[in-house]
Design an enzyme around this catalytic site. Structure first.
Site: not given
Length: 176
Positions: A6-10, A85
């Site tokens: 799940f991507g929400y930023g970079s 991360e």
């Protein structure tokens, strides 16, 4: 079984791994916010920047992009993500259910903030966030670049984040 991230930023604009499929999705119970001090990528220990993290809030949800990893590349992708991360252990790796816009539910690797970590700074006023982002630079470049790329990509895929949009406009006004 497919591996999803799940991507929400970079990860939206720089996943760093080959993506087989990307679908807009919603992660319930978490809010995207600039609640993590960046001392490596977008700031330094002397002048920390801010990066996005998922802050647990039961009555909210975060819209982002679910990224399906190319089959056969799961182990190397997970190793890459952990190196990227978990650099300072401020994020916690979880597997959580993401609701995709095409009505599928998938289990996805998600990096959420550890509220007990020293880099956690949830609840900063937006103006303070803007001042920090406008002035911080780290190993991966200016903090402004991180904000601009994330805001641009969210807009490009049609996702609306009022706080991030305000920050984007405010930081641009500070940077000129």
């Amino acid at each position: 079984m497919a591996m999803w991230v799940f991507g929400y930023g970079s990860l939206l604009w720089n996943p760093g791994f080959e993506v087989a499929e990307s679908v807009i999705g919603t992660l319930p119970g978490y809010a995207r916010s600039f609640c993590m001090r960046s001392i490596h990528h977008r700031g330094t220990e002397e002048n920390p920047g801010l990066v996005l993290a998922l802050d647990e809030h039961p009555d909210t949800a975060c819209e982002g992009i679910a990224l399906r990893v190319v089959p056969g590349q799961e182990a190397e992708t997970l190793a890459y993500l952990r190196e990227r991360e978990l650099i300072s252990s401020a994020y916690v790796e979880r597997t959580l259910t993401v609701h995709l816009n095409d009505n599928r539910d998938v289990e996805a690797v998600v990096y959420v903030i550890d509220e007990a970590h020293v880099q956690y700074c949830g609840g900063l006023p937006l103006e303070e966030q803007a001042q920090i982002i406008a002035n911080a630079v780290g190993g991966r470049g200016p903090n402004t670049e991180y904000l601009y790329n994330t805001a641009d990509h969210l807009a490009e895929v049609g996702l609306h984040d009022p706080a991030l949009e305000w920050l984007n406009a405010r930081v641009k006004s500070l940077a000129t």
